[in-house]
Motif scaffolding. Structure first.
Motif, PDB file in Angstrom:
ATOM      1  N   UNK A  79     -61.011   1.667  79.208  1.00 26.06           N
ATOM      2  CA  UNK A  79     -59.838   2.267  79.847  1.00 26.06           C
ATOM      3  C   UNK A  79     -60.340   2.969  81.103  1.00 26.06           C
ATOM      4  N   UNK A  80     -59.887   2.484  82.267  1.00 25.88           N
ATOM      5  CA  UNK A  80     -60.393   3.009  83.531  1.00 25.88           C
ATOM      6  C   UNK A  80     -59.522   4.132  84.084  1.00 25.88           C
ATOM      7  N   UNK A  81     -59.129   5.014  83.201  1.00 21.54           N
ATOM      8  CA  UNK A  81     -58.562   6.284  83.618  1.00 21.54           C
ATOM      9  C   UNK A  81     -57.061   6.406  83.696  1.00 21.54           C
ATOM     10  N   UNK A  82     -56.634   7.668  83.743  1.00 23.91           N
ATOM     11  CA  UNK A  82     -55.244   8.102  83.739  1.00 23.91           C
ATOM     12  C   UNK A  82     -54.563   7.686  82.439  1.00 23.91           C
ATOM     13  N   UNK A  83     -55.023   8.291  81.366  1.00 22.74           N
ATOM     14  CA  UNK A  83     -54.612   7.936  80.010  1.00 22.74           C
ATOM     15  C   UNK A  83     -53.240   8.503  79.668  1.00 22.74           C
ATOM     16  N   UNK A  84     -53.095   9.817  79.739  1.00 24.22           N
ATOM     17  CA  UNK A  84     -51.874  10.453  79.234  1.00 24.22           C
ATOM     18  C   UNK A  84     -51.605  11.755  79.980  1.00 24.22           C
ATOM     19  N   UNK A  85     -50.356  12.131  79.991  1.00 27.84           N
ATOM     20  CA  UNK A  85     -49.969  13.392  80.645  1.00 27.84           C
ATOM     21  C   UNK A  85     -50.525  14.603  79.895  1.00 27.84           C
ATOM     22  N   UNK A  86     -50.462  14.574  78.561  1.00 31.27           N
ATOM     23  CA  UNK A  86     -50.896  15.716  77.757  1.00 31.27           C
ATOM     24  C   UNK A  86     -52.144  15.355  76.942  1.00 31.27           C
ATOM     25  N   UNK A  87     -53.263  16.006  77.222  1.00 30.93           N
ATOM     26  CA  UNK A  87     -54.489  15.713  76.470  1.00 30.93           C
ATOM     27  C   UNK A  87     -54.335  15.873  74.959  1.00 30.93           C
ATOM     28  N   UNK A  88     -53.464  16.760  74.531  1.00 31.88           N
ATOM     29  CA  UNK A  88     -53.272  16.969  73.087  1.00 31.88           C
ATOM     30  C   UNK A  88     -52.722  15.718  72.404  1.00 31.88           C
ATOM     31  N   UNK A  89     -52.074  14.836  73.161  1.00 29.02           N
ATOM     32  CA  UNK A  89     -51.525  13.598  72.597  1.00 29.02           C
ATOM     33  C   UNK A  89     -52.570  12.500  72.437  1.00 29.02           C
ATOM     34  N   UNK A  90     -53.705  12.643  73.118  1.00 28.36           N
ATOM     35  CA  UNK A  90     -54.676  11.545  73.188  1.00 28.36           C
ATOM     36  C   UNK A  90     -55.262  11.159  71.830  1.00 28.36           C
ATOM     37  N   UNK A  91     -55.701  12.079  70.981  1.00 26.97           N
ATOM     38  CA  UNK A  91     -56.263  11.638  69.692  1.00 26.97           C
ATOM     39  C   UNK A  91     -55.280  10.794  68.868  1.00 26.97           C
ATOM     40  N   UNK A  92     -54.025  11.193  68.821  1.00 29.62           N
ATOM     41  CA  UNK A  92     -53.021  10.426  68.078  1.00 29.62           C
ATOM     42  C   UNK A  92     -52.782   9.057  68.681  1.00 29.62           C
ATOM     43  N   UNK A  93     -52.767   8.994  70.001  1.00 31.68           N
ATOM     44  CA  UNK A  93     -52.602   7.702  70.670  1.00 31.68           C
ATOM     45  C   UNK A  93     -53.783   6.788  70.381  1.00 31.68           C
ATOM     46  N   UNK A  94     -54.987   7.314  70.507  1.00 27.45           N
ATOM     47  CA  UNK A  94     -56.172   6.500  70.258  1.00 27.45           C
ATOM     48  C   UNK A  94     -56.200   5.964  68.832  1.00 27.45           C
ATOM     49  N   UNK A  95     -55.721   6.754  67.895  1.00 26.05           N
ATOM     50  CA  UNK A  95     -55.673   6.321  66.500  1.00 26.05           C
ATOM     51  C   UNK A  95     -54.705   5.147  66.306  1.00 26.05           C
ATOM     52  N   UNK A 143     -47.445  -1.281  71.782  1.00 21.96           N
ATOM     53  CA  UNK A 143     -47.183  -2.634  71.273  1.00 21.96           C
ATOM     54  C   UNK A 143     -47.912  -3.679  72.108  1.00 21.96           C
ATOM     55  N   UNK A 144     -47.884  -3.536  73.428  1.00 22.52           N
ATOM     56  CA  UNK A 144     -48.576  -4.487  74.297  1.00 22.52           C
ATOM     57  C   UNK A 144     -50.075  -4.475  74.080  1.00 22.52           C
ATOM     58  N   UNK A 145     -50.637  -3.284  73.947  1.00 21.40           N
ATOM     59  CA  UNK A 145     -52.073  -3.132  73.690  1.00 21.40           C
ATOM     60  C   UNK A 145     -52.425  -3.830  72.380  1.00 21.40           C
ATOM     61  N   UNK A 146     -51.723  -3.477  71.312  1.00 18.00           N
ATOM     62  CA  UNK A 146     -52.062  -4.008  69.993  1.00 18.00           C
ATOM     63  C   UNK A 146     -51.735  -5.487  69.835  1.00 18.00           C
ATOM     64  N   UNK A 147     -50.882  -6.036  70.708  1.00 15.30           N
ATOM     65  CA  UNK A 147     -50.582  -7.468  70.672  1.00 15.30           C
ATOM     66  C   UNK A 147     -51.760  -8.300  71.162  1.00 15.30           C
ATOM     67  N   UNK A 148     -52.592  -7.734  72.049  1.00 15.20           N
ATOM     68  CA  UNK A 148     -53.714  -8.510  72.589  1.00 15.20           C
ATOM     69  C   UNK A 148     -55.074  -8.042  72.086  1.00 15.20           C
ATOM     70  N   UNK A 161     -54.080   2.811  68.671  1.00 14.03           N
ATOM     71  CA  UNK A 161     -54.480   1.679  69.494  1.00 14.03           C
ATOM     72  C   UNK A 161     -55.678   0.954  68.889  1.00 14.03           C
ATOM     73  N   UNK A 162     -55.587  -0.362  68.813  1.00 14.66           N
ATOM     74  CA  UNK A 162     -56.685  -1.166  68.269  1.00 14.66           C
ATOM     75  C   UNK A 162     -57.915  -1.104  69.158  1.00 14.66           C
TER      76      UNK A 162
END
Length: 162
Positions: A50-66, A36-41, A68-69
């Motif tokens: 993004x300067x690193x340390x994205x997510x605990x599980x790499x498998x979650x990253x594609x869904x998260x990126x989708x 919500x904070x990301x998409x608000x700005x 995020x604006x």
């Protein structure tokens, strides 16, 4: 189109709530607040480094990126395995970058530097990794979410806080 910087989201990582005293009761609440904070700005046509340390599980990253604006670039952090960088949704992936923005030289990396290219010619170092706990030095800024209300930050915002 605007340009933003962020780091240390640590999506899905319960350890981050305790270690860095994030004000969230659950990982799900933290993740939703970060999205919500990301998409608000950030708008759909904006760019985010993004300067690193994205997510605990790499498998979650594609869904998260989708969710995020923006157009998203990754500079890997110490908690980003290769699969994080290989996830669909990144426009570029690297470890280090130098940019020219509005006549200013920027040096970007997950890690803060003691010295950096162009430092004595007014170049600015943007980093993550320290979760807002490192005493800043001249022209060096932690862009991590812990230091910026759990959302990406623009260069203008960083410079106005200086």
């Amino acid at each position: 189109m605007a340009l933003f910087f962020t780091a240390d989201t640590h999506f899905g990582d319960h350890r981050t709530i305790n270690i860095h005293r994030r004000p969230f009761a659950t990982v799900a609440a933290m993740d939703e607040a970060l999205v919500a904070g990301w998409n608000a700005v950030v708008g759909p046509g904006d760019t985010v480094w993004h300067l690193g340390d994205v997510a605990r599980r790499p498998a979650d990253v594609p869904g998260l990126l989708a969710r995020l604006h923006g157009v998203k670039h990754l500079l890997r952090g110490n908690n980003d395995p290769p699969a994080t960088g290989e996830a669909a949704g990144w426009s570029s992936v690297g470890d280090y970058a130098e940019l020219e923005v509005d006549g200013r030289s920027l040096v970007l990396c997950h890690y803060p530097f003691r010295s950096w290219n162009g430092q004595h010619r007014r170049a600015i170092n943007l980093h993550g990794h320290s979760h807002g706990k490192l005493k800043p030095i001249l022209r060096q800024f932690d862009v991590g979410v812990d230091a910026h209300g759990f959302r990406p930050v623009s260069l203008a915002q960083l410079l106005s806080d200086d």
